[in-house]
Write an enzyme that holds these catalytic residues in place. Structure first.
Site, short mmCIF file in Angstrom:
data_model
loop_
_atom_site.label_atom_id
_atom_site.label_comp_id
_atom_site.label_asym_id
_atom_site.label_seq_id
_atom_site.Cartn_x
_atom_site.Cartn_y
_atom_site.Cartn_z
N GLY A 46 -29.84 -31.06 57.71
CA GLY A 46 -29.27 -29.82 57.17
C GLY A 46 -30.09 -28.59 57.48
N GLY A 105 -29.49 -36.59 75.01
CA GLY A 105 -28.66 -37.56 74.30
C GLY A 105 -29.13 -38.95 74.67
N CYS A 107 -23.89 -24.65 63.87
CA CYS A 107 -23.96 -24.25 62.47
C CYS A 107 -22.56 -23.87 61.97
CB CYS A 107 -24.89 -23.06 62.37
SG CYS A 107 -25.81 -22.99 60.87
N ASN A 134 -28.38 -38.52 61.36
CA ASN A 134 -29.19 -37.68 60.50
C ASN A 134 -28.36 -36.56 59.91
OD1 ASN A 134 -30.17 -34.73 61.33
ND2 ASN A 134 -29.81 -35.86 63.23
N ASN A 141 -28.28 -22.42 68.74
CA ASN A 141 -27.62 -23.61 68.18
C ASN A 141 -26.33 -23.15 67.53
OD1 ASN A 141 -26.85 -25.84 66.72
ND2 ASN A 141 -28.79 -26.09 65.64
C1 LIG Z 1 -33.66 -35.73 63.09
C2 LIG Z 1 -32.95 -34.81 64.02
C3 LIG Z 1 -32.94 -33.44 63.78
C4 LIG Z 1 -32.28 -32.57 64.65
N1 LIG Z 1 -32.33 -31.22 64.40
C5 LIG Z 1 -31.75 -30.36 65.28
C6 LIG Z 1 -31.86 -28.96 65.09
O1 LIG Z 1 -32.48 -28.46 64.15
N2 LIG Z 1 -31.26 -28.14 66.00
C7 LIG Z 1 -30.58 -28.63 67.08
O2 LIG Z 1 -30.07 -27.84 67.87
N3 LIG Z 1 -30.47 -29.97 67.28
C8 LIG Z 1 -31.03 -30.84 66.40
N4 LIG Z 1 -30.95 -32.19 66.63
C9 LIG Z 1 -30.20 -32.69 67.82
C10 LIG Z 1 -31.14 -32.99 68.98
O3 LIG Z 1 -31.82 -31.82 69.40
C11 LIG Z 1 -30.36 -33.58 70.17
O4 LIG Z 1 -29.44 -32.63 70.61
C12 LIG Z 1 -29.61 -34.84 69.81
O5 LIG Z 1 -30.33 -35.61 68.88
C13 LIG Z 1 -29.29 -35.72 71.03
O6 LIG Z 1 -30.45 -36.15 71.69
P1 LIG Z 1 -31.20 -37.55 71.38
O7 LIG Z 1 -30.15 -38.61 71.37
O8 LIG Z 1 -32.20 -37.71 72.47
O9 LIG Z 1 -31.84 -37.38 70.05
C14 LIG Z 1 -31.59 -33.08 65.78
C15 LIG Z 1 -31.61 -34.45 66.01
C16 LIG Z 1 -32.27 -35.32 65.17
C17 LIG Z 1 -32.27 -36.79 65.48
#
Ligand SMILES: Cc1cc2nc3c(=O)[nH]c(=O)nc-3n(C[C@H](O)[C@H](O)[C@H](O)COP(=O)(O)O)c2cc1C
Ligand SMILES: Cc1cc2nc3c(=O)[nH]c(=O)nc-3n(C[C@H](O)[C@H](O)[C@H](O)COP(=O)(O)OP(=O)(O)OC[C@H]3O[C@@H](n4cnc5c(N)ncnc54)[C@H](O)[C@@H]3O)c2cc1C
Ligand code: FES
Lengths: 262, 306
Positions: free
Chosen positions: B72, B243, B130, B69, B127
């Site tokens: 942004g 993750g 950035c 993804n 976070n």
């Molecule tokens: C669509 C999407 C949007 C995300 N937006 C953020 C975000 O705004 N801030 C953040 O810290 N992590 C964001 N992440 C990362 C997730 O919080 C997570 O750390 C990462 O996806 C790994 O976990 P997962 O494999 O279970 O998704 C985003 C992940 C996805 C898939």
């Protein structure tokens, strides 16, 4: 309200070149679905492919709790889906999104479909018929092989004008051109359209020329389908010119004048 | 009686299951599918000071057992969040963790102040993925000094517990964990997405409008497990592991590697009930394995050393 249903498959068979009709039993979804809404299907029990696939609702049978969709096999997900057997189950999330809005006072409308954009317009046609709103359907396909047999589109069948890009059926050329030849002569109060983005964009220009208001159903790659992940953005009119809207939750249907085309 | 409660940076959670930022919206999108008070805590989408439109479409593409993804950091900005979204979030009886980001150290400081004074927030997740505009767009979280600096200023501007969210796109994640803890982080969460790319061989162009994106889902789980394992050995603060958690067995794997809590991310996009299923699955695992306290799992895979 949306539901997650392990839905029993009633049928899933080929109806045209690369095109399948799927019906499944999901009474909760059938009960509340509106034309223009979609369902989000898992095409595998494994995590490959991982995400669901969005498909427009073609029709419902409230009495038997059935939901029908039409899909084109284009890649891995739809390819796997085409192998699902009747009697087995498919995991469905729906109904999702904001559907079509019937304009107050409209008496005669145009439904314009590119490819399987015909699916949500079938559902809409039935609703329009119930309200005694006259609808003319314009359906574009690439070639005659992709056209659906009339009995697959029962409610639409008697009012459909076909266009094929290769001239093998009906009007030779794009469905937008076909529509344009009518738009000048026949008075429509409103139009509804679904199909690929370039077609909808071309249509928006024609509609503007004829001062015809309408709604379009957009497609974008989706994650959640419920408005949470912000993966399915499209440009719409907003404060400083444009803003991003979510196709899954703010759409997929948008008033044509709100869309900012790419 | 089986205990599923864990303590995280001074907040008591009824169970160790959180939502991963950005995958659970602002909670209400999921509240129609299950009772959010079932969760250990709610982590909302990252907020920045000003509203951000985010990247153009397409923002996602799939890969085997994963997705990329490039949203942004689209978000309504701090002010609108506090005015329009936070009041609704308060109604859920579940601890609320707000994720903040900035493109400068000052922006992180302002965000920390604003969110602290907004009230009813239980912790801040910082976070640090950035990009730093002043340092030419290098992500704060990839350079130890920059990561520590962000946490230090956030510490000065809040009395809320601070969770530093770490990126896996570094050579030594444990080293970053050590410096952010020294700088004042009360907990660390990991991992954020793994940077990646997909090219469309017909169009001969990257699929994502942003060209590169972040890989998430089951495909990254082994990377995340390894990261949690290493960080567990390096710092004493609680770890939130994430993750590719799709079901309870994955969550338990993270806990055994050293996570005190876990976050469900991409799985929410596949199944809106995923987080609730993980909560239930952990309870079942504890019961069927005769474990009376979930905390016994934390770091258990490291065995007894020394
Ligand atoms: C669509 C999407 C949007 C995300 N937006 C953020 C975000 O705004 N801030 C953040 O810290 N992590 C964001 N992440 C990362 C997730 O919080 C997570 O750390 C990462 O996806 C790994 O976990 P997962 O494999 O279970 O998704 C985003 C992940 C996805 C898939
Ligand atoms: C609201 C909505 C309604 C739709 N209704 C229909 C319908 O009624 N009938 C039909 O045949 N198709 C419909 N589509 C398109 C359909 O979702 C895609 O053709 C399908 O997802 C392709 O999946 P795949 O795995 O076979 O293809 P792949 O190309 O392998 O898919 C890769 C990824 O891209 C996504 N993707 C590919 N093409 C599209 C597309 N056109 N739109 C959105 N995502 C896409 C997939 O979901 C998947 O995540 C609709 C799309 C949307 C957004
Ligand atoms: S697909 Fe997640 S917001 Fe639209």
């Amino acid at each position: 309200m949306s539901f997650i249903v392990e839905a029993e498959i009633i049928h899933n068979h080929k109806v045209a070149e690369g095109c399948y009709s799927l019906a499944f039993r999901a009474p909760e979804i059938a009960e509340s679905a509106q034309p223009g809404q979609f369902v989000h299907l898992r095409c595998s029990r494994t995590f490959d492919p991982l995400l669901r696939r969005p498909l427009g609702i073609q029709g419902i049978d409230r009495r038997d709790g059935l939901v029908k969709v039409l899909y084109q096999v284009v890649g891995k997900g739809t390819g796997l889906l085409s192998g699902f057997e009747p009697g087995s189950r498919v995991n469905v999330l729906g109904p999702l999104g904001c559907g079509f809005t019937l304009p107050a006072g409209a008496r005669r409308v145009a439904l314009i479909a590119g490819g399987l954009g015909i699916a949500p317009l079938c559902f809409l046609y039935e609703t329009l018929a119930e309200q005694r709103i006259e609808a003319v359907v314009f359906h574009g396909v690439r070639s005659a092989g992709q056209a659906l047999a009339p009995d697959l589109l029962p409610p639409v069948a008697d009012r459909v004008l076909m266009a094929a890009d290769d001239g093998s059926l009906g009007y030779h050329g794009s469905v937008v051109k076909l529509f344009e030849t009518y738009a000048g002569q026949e008075p429509f109060d409103f139009f509804f359209a679904a199909g690929p983005s370039p077609m909808l964009r071309a249509l928006s220009i024609v509609a503007k020329e004829y001062h015809l208001p309408g709604e379009v159903s957009l497609e974008e790659r989706m994650g959640c389908g419920i408005g949470a992940c912000l993966c399915c953005n499209c440009r719409t009119r907003g404060e400083d010119g444009w803003r991003y809207s979510r196709v899954c939750a703010d759409g997929p249907v948008f008033p044509v004048e709100e869309v900012v085309w790419p | 009686m089986i205990n599923t409660a864990v303590e995280l940076a001074g907040i008591k959670l009824k169970n160790p299951v959180l939502t991963a930022s950005g995958t659970f919206g602002y909670g209400y999108e999921y509240a129609r599918f299950f009772d959010l008070s079932r969760l250990g805590a709610l982590v909302v989408k990252t907020l920045t000071l000003e509203p951000r439109k985010g990247n153009p479409p397409p923002r996602i593409t799939e890969t085997p057992c994963g997705m990329l993804n490039a949203v942004g950091l689209e978000n309504p900005g701090a002010e609108r969040f506090i005015r329009e979204i936070l009041p609704g979030l308060k109604q859920y009886p579940v601890p609320l963790i707000v994720s903040i980001a900035g493109c400068s150290v000052e922006e992180y400081a302002t965000m920390a102040r604003l969110m602290t004074s907004a009230g009813s927030i239980d912790a801040l997740e910082v976070n640090i993925s950035c990009p730093n505009v002043k340092a030419g767009g290098i992500a704060f979280g990839t350079v130890p000094e920059m990561a520590a600096e962000v946490i230090r200023v956030v510490r000065l501007n809040t009395d809320l517990p601070i969770i530093a969210k770490l990126t896996p796109n570094v050579t030594d994640i444990a080293g970053i964990a050590v410096v952010v803890v020294e700088a004042g982080a009360d907990a660390v969460s990991l991992i954020n997405t793994v940077t990646g790319m997909v090219i469309d061989i017909e169009r001969r162009r990257p699929v994502l409008a942003n060209q590169v994106g972040g890989l998430s889902g089951p495909a990254i789980r082994p990377i995340a497990i390894r990261a949690v394992w290493q960080v567990y050995r390096a710092v004493k603060v609680p770890i939130i592991g994430m993750g590719g958690i799709m079901e309870a067995r994955d969550a338990i794997e993270f806990m055994l590697a050293g996570a005190r809590a876990v976050a469900v991310g991409t799985a929410n996009l596949v199944n809106p009930l995923a987080a609730d299923n993980v909560v239930r699955g952990i309870e079942e695992y504890l019961a069927s394995h005769g474990i009376s306290d979930v905390n016994e799992l934390v770091g258990a895979a490291h065995g007894k050393e020394d």
